[in-house]
Design a protein around this motif. Structure first.
Motif, short mmCIF file in Angstrom:
data_model
loop_
_atom_site.label_atom_id
_atom_site.label_comp_id
_atom_site.label_asym_id
_atom_site.label_seq_id
_atom_site.Cartn_x
_atom_site.Cartn_y
_atom_site.Cartn_z
N PRO A 57 0.93 -1.23 0.13
CA PRO A 57 0.09 0.01 0.14
C PRO A 57 0.92 1.05 0.03
O PRO A 57 1.77 1.30 0.67
CB PRO A 57 -0.74 -0.10 1.33
N ALA A 58 0.57 2.44 -0.95
CA ALA A 58 1.21 3.40 -0.92
C ALA A 58 0.57 4.64 -0.42
O ALA A 58 -0.63 4.47 -0.37
CB ALA A 58 1.84 3.29 -2.36
N GLN A 59 0.92 5.90 -0.36
CA GLN A 59 0.42 7.02 -0.05
C GLN A 59 1.24 7.98 -1.04
O GLN A 59 2.39 8.29 -1.03
CB GLN A 59 0.40 7.53 1.57
N ASP A 60 0.40 8.99 -1.48
CA ASP A 60 1.06 10.09 -2.33
C ASP A 60 0.70 11.28 -1.79
O ASP A 60 0.13 11.49 -0.93
CB ASP A 60 1.08 10.07 -3.83
N HIS A 61 1.31 12.43 -2.02
CA HIS A 61 1.40 13.90 -1.68
C HIS A 61 0.91 14.61 -2.87
O HIS A 61 1.50 14.95 -3.70
CB HIS A 61 2.42 14.42 -0.94
N LYS A 62 -0.48 15.21 -2.82
CA LYS A 62 -0.98 15.82 -4.08
C LYS A 62 -0.87 17.19 -4.07
O LYS A 62 -0.63 17.79 -5.19
CB LYS A 62 -2.29 15.50 -4.01
N ARG A 63 -0.78 17.98 -2.80
CA ARG A 63 -0.80 19.21 -2.95
C ARG A 63 0.60 19.92 -3.11
O ARG A 63 1.61 19.25 -2.81
CB ARG A 63 -1.41 19.85 -1.42
N VAL A 64 0.92 21.03 -3.63
CA VAL A 64 2.24 21.57 -4.07
C VAL A 64 2.82 21.66 -2.74
O VAL A 64 4.05 21.69 -2.90
CB VAL A 64 2.03 22.70 -5.11
N GLY A 65 2.41 22.38 -1.98
CA GLY A 65 3.17 22.79 -0.42
C GLY A 65 3.20 21.88 0.72
O GLY A 65 2.32 21.25 0.75
N ASP A 66 4.21 22.25 1.47
CA ASP A 66 4.28 21.58 2.63
C ASP A 66 3.04 21.70 3.46
O ASP A 66 2.24 22.63 3.55
CB ASP A 66 5.36 22.08 3.46
N GLY A 67 2.75 20.67 4.43
CA GLY A 67 1.54 20.49 5.14
C GLY A 67 0.35 20.39 4.32
O GLY A 67 -0.72 20.67 4.78
N ASP A 68 0.40 19.90 3.01
CA ASP A 68 -0.82 19.88 2.24
C ASP A 68 -1.50 20.79 2.01
O ASP A 68 -2.69 21.40 2.27
CB ASP A 68 -1.73 18.66 2.91
N THR A 69 -0.77 21.99 1.59
CA THR A 69 -1.07 23.26 1.30
C THR A 69 -0.97 23.34 -0.38
O THR A 69 -0.22 22.91 -1.16
CB THR A 69 -0.74 24.40 2.02
N GLY A 70 -1.85 24.80 -0.78
CA GLY A 70 -1.89 24.95 -2.32
C GLY A 70 -2.45 24.22 -3.13
O GLY A 70 -3.03 23.07 -2.69
N PRO A 71 -2.47 24.09 -4.21
CA PRO A 71 -3.16 23.52 -5.30
C PRO A 71 -2.63 22.46 -5.70
O PRO A 71 -1.41 21.82 -5.34
CB PRO A 71 -2.99 24.39 -6.87
N ASN A 72 -3.73 21.49 -6.11
CA ASN A 72 -3.38 20.08 -6.51
C ASN A 72 -2.58 19.79 -7.46
O ASN A 72 -2.40 20.69 -8.34
CB ASN A 72 -4.75 19.22 -6.72
N THR A 73 -1.60 18.76 -7.46
CA THR A 73 -0.75 18.53 -8.61
C THR A 73 -0.77 17.29 -9.31
O THR A 73 -1.51 16.36 -8.62
CB THR A 73 1.01 18.84 -7.89
N GLY A 74 0.16 16.72 -9.96
CA GLY A 74 0.11 15.26 -10.42
C GLY A 74 0.71 14.46 -9.23
O GLY A 74 0.57 13.08 -9.23
N GLY A 75 1.27 15.04 -8.09
CA GLY A 75 1.99 14.25 -7.23
C GLY A 75 3.16 14.98 -6.95
O GLY A 75 4.07 14.87 -7.86
N MET A 76 3.73 15.12 -5.70
CA MET A 76 4.75 15.87 -5.42
C MET A 76 5.79 14.88 -4.49
O MET A 76 7.03 15.06 -4.08
CB MET A 76 4.73 16.99 -4.31
N GLY A 77 5.33 13.67 -4.40
CA GLY A 77 6.11 12.72 -3.43
C GLY A 77 5.19 11.58 -3.31
O GLY A 77 4.08 11.65 -3.28
#
Ligand SMILES: Nc1ncnc2c1ncn2[C@@H]1O[C@H](COP(=O)(O)OP(=O)(O)O)[C@@H](O)[C@H]1O
Ligand SMILES: [Mg+2]
Length: 428
Positions: free
Chosen positions: A214-234
């Motif tokens: 099982p995996a988890q990704d980080h969609k928001r552009v900024g630290d702490g899940d802030t800012g717009p959605n992206t294709g994935g930042m990590g």
């Protein structure tokens, strides 16, 4: 399932996902071709000039190189039926038919499918007219999530904080502007869920499920899940929220009924079924969405950390069938994405990148290229929003994350964006 002879594998796509798949197939000893690929992928594979959208060209290329197996990366060609075309031409493909890929191509159809088969998901309503949409919003106790039903490149979902914001999102889809064109002409409104998200990738022949960590990704552009959605930042794996007990519940209440439901409807799913889940505090899973392919960047740590071979699974799933359900083992791993200035709105490209080789030289670190190209002098230039995925594996997740950041510190380009908190949810 040992593959005893090297195979010729053709991967369709051009980003970090395709680089991770190509790296993995090559690592398992196979001859790898990618189309169209990118200059970074060319480090691990032979790249060809046929685009993902050119189905005739893909059939011809698969035949010309006598591909033993084709793996289709992105959703668009799958939803458009490229697998049906290839299979009809006698090519062996790991991927779903258009009928099965509808689970990703139409969120409205996916919700109706889950309702038919009793698969847990948020309460919802589908609307196709502005007035109906605005009225339906008020039937929810809290502002509903608003989703363009069709493929919108990860930009079609709004998770609003107020009813007014939900109305604006519905207007954007169904009002005169039609922001998402035909993809937004049907809208799914759904109850907002709370909890932690998990991505589970299920390799399947339509009946048997072979799962990755099982995996988890980080969609928001900024630290702490802030800012717009992206294709994935990590992304990272394994995701601790998916405990053994949660995993069992997901298999029983989601994965098995999904595969059985599709079989029963005459559209068995061959390929990777990517189940996006919300796990609540009690450990109960709900489906947020289905995807019909590997997700990026999650696929990067999954492929880099894998300790069991995956190619024999894809080969078996696409032809004679899998011998039974199983799980592929892997080490903890994490990817940190380096993105361009301005991403995800307007990315500035053409910037010189330094340190890629120094980063890749670190033990247990691998660089996956998403948006790079070779400059006239042979050096690397940025050429897209997401530029590189710096991926590392280790004996533990904290170790893998630390190594990934060590790798990132060696890579520089003007305007580089990077989140500094990839994996924190797993560490606390
Ligand atoms: N019902 C929901 N409750 C809470 N968050 C949601 C819900 N549906 C979607 N989201 C959030 O929006 C993101 C994108 O939605 P998703 O359905 O996965 O669409 P896509 O990946 O096609 O953009 C999810 O990863 C999740 O963070
Ligand atoms: Mg999603």
């Amino acid at each position: 399932m040992k593959s005893n002879r090297p195979l010729r594998i053709l991967i369709v796509g051009r980003g970090g996902r395709e680089h991770a798949l190509a790296w993995r197939c090559r690592h398992e000893g196979h001859e790898v071709h990618v189309t169209p690929g990118n200059d970074g992928i060319a480090l691990d594979a032979s790249c060809h000039g046929v685009s993902e959208r050119d189905h005739d060209g893909l059939v011809q290329l698969a035949r010309r190189i006598s591909a033993d197996l084709v793996i289709v990366g992105p959703e668009q060609p799958l939803v458009e039926g490229v697998v049906d075309r290839l299979v009809h031409a006698g090519v062996r493909v790991f991927g779903p038919t258009a009928a099965a890929a509808e689970l990703e191509g139409s969120k409205a159809a996916a919700k109706a499918f889950m309702a038919r088969h009793g698969i847990p998901t948020a309460r919802y309503q589908t609307v196709a007219h502005l007035a109906d949409g605005l009225a339906a919003i008020r039937s929810f106790d809290a502002p509903p999530v608003v989703k363009a039903s069709g493929l919108a490149g990860g930009k079609g979902v709004t998770v609003p904080e107020s009813f007014e914001e939900a109305e604006q999102a519905v207007r954007a889809c169904l009002g005169d502007g039609r922001r998402f064109g035909a993809a937004g002409s049907t809208v799914v409104l759904e109850q907002r869920l709370h909890g932690q998200e998990v991505s589970l990738f299920v390799l399947t022949d339509g009946t048997n499920a072979v799962t990755l960590l099982p995996a988890q990704d980080h969609k928001r552009v900024g630290d702490g899940d802030t800012g717009p959605n992206t294709g994935g930042m990590g992304a990272y794996c394994p995701a601790p929220v998916c405990s053994e007990a949660v995993y069992q519940r997901v298999m029983e209440s989601v994965v098995e009924p999904t595969l059985a439901g599709l079989r029963g409807e005459g559209r068995p799913f061959v390929g990777v079924l990517f189940v996006g889940l919300m796990i609540d505090r009690a450990g109960a899973p709900s489906v947020i969405e289905y995807n019909c392919r590997f997700g990026d960047p999650e696929v990067q740590p999954l492929m880099y950390g894998l300790s069991d071979p995956i190619v024999p699974v894809m080969m078996a799933a696409s032809a004679d069938g899998l011998p039974g359900p199983s799980r592929l083992a892997g080490r903890p791993a994490a990817t940190v994405v380096l993105a361009s200035e301005g991403y995800p709105l307007e990315s500035k490209t053409g910037r010189r990148i330094t340190g890629v080789e120094a980063c890749a030289a670190l033990p247990d670190v691998q660089v996956f290229h998403a948006g790079t190209k070779r400059g006239p002098d042979g050096g690397w230039l940025t050429s897209g929003g997401r530029v590189l995925g710096v991926c590392a594996r280790g004996a533990s997740l904290p170790l893998a994350i630390r190594k990934a950041y060590e790798g990132c510190s060696r890579v520089e380009f003007a305007g580089r964006q990077m989140r500094s908190d990839i994996g924190v949810r797993a560490l606390t």
